[in-house]
Design a protein around this motif. Structure first.
Motif, PDB file in Angstrom:
ATOM      1  N   PRO A 143      -7.116 -23.642  16.266  1.00  0.00           N
ATOM      2  CA  PRO A 143      -7.935 -22.440  16.098  1.00  0.00           C
ATOM      3  C   PRO A 143      -7.165 -21.257  15.529  1.00  0.00           C
ATOM      4  O   PRO A 143      -7.755 -20.367  14.950  1.00  0.00           O
ATOM      5  N   CYS A 166      -8.350 -28.758  10.870  1.00  0.00           N
ATOM      6  CA  CYS A 166      -9.174 -29.687  11.644  1.00  0.00           C
ATOM      7  C   CYS A 166      -9.147 -31.066  10.989  1.00  0.00           C
ATOM      8  O   CYS A 166      -9.536 -31.215   9.832  1.00  0.00           O
ATOM      9  N   PHE A 212     -12.601 -24.555  12.095  1.00  0.00           N
ATOM     10  CA  PHE A 212     -11.228 -24.358  12.555  1.00  0.00           C
ATOM     11  C   PHE A 212     -10.344 -24.207  11.317  1.00  0.00           C
ATOM     12  O   PHE A 212     -10.568 -24.900  10.317  1.00  0.00           O
TER      13      PHE A 212
END
Length: 124
Positions: free
Chosen positions: A54, A36, A33
């Motif tokens: 994302p 993250c 990601f």
């Protein structure tokens, strides 16, 4: 054991990985990601929960994943949140950050979230 691996130094991009206590190494259970961080094990659901983004680096979302299932979006958040802990009874603690302040918000059950910040600069 589950953890977030950041492949590059000083980067917020990361992936959730699991490691076995009986073998060496670890394996990813999510893609990388762009942002993250914040991970805990939800013992009641036997899932790993984490906060990640994302696409939008100005906000994160709460996700769940297992070793045998792809990440599932739980809730899209309006700001950058970092999951810090999930209590065994389902209470969650999250920290939200903004450019000008950092807040610690706690929600218990269906009660209204309670802001426990101190002078707009609280870290866990």
């Amino acid at each position: 054991m589950a953890f977030i691996h950041h492949p590059e130094a000083l980067s917020v991009a990361g992936e959730v990985r699991i490691a076995s206590t009986s073998t060496a190494g670890s394996r990813p259970i999510t893609d990388v990601f762009p942002q993250c961080f914040g991970l805990d094990w939800h013992t009641q659901k036997d899932e790993i929960w984490f906060t990640a983004s994302p696409e939008n680096l100005l906000a994160t979302s709460l996700w769940s994943v297992t070793a045998s299932r792809k990440p599932k979006l739980i809730h899209a958040l309006p700001d950058v949140f970092i999951l810090n802990d999930i209590a065994p009874d389902g209470k969650r603690i999250a920290m939200t950050s903004r450019r000008d302040q950092t807040r610690l918000v706690v929600r218990s059950g269906t009660n209204t979230p309670k802001d426990l910040s101190w002078f707009d600069w609280t870290f866990v």
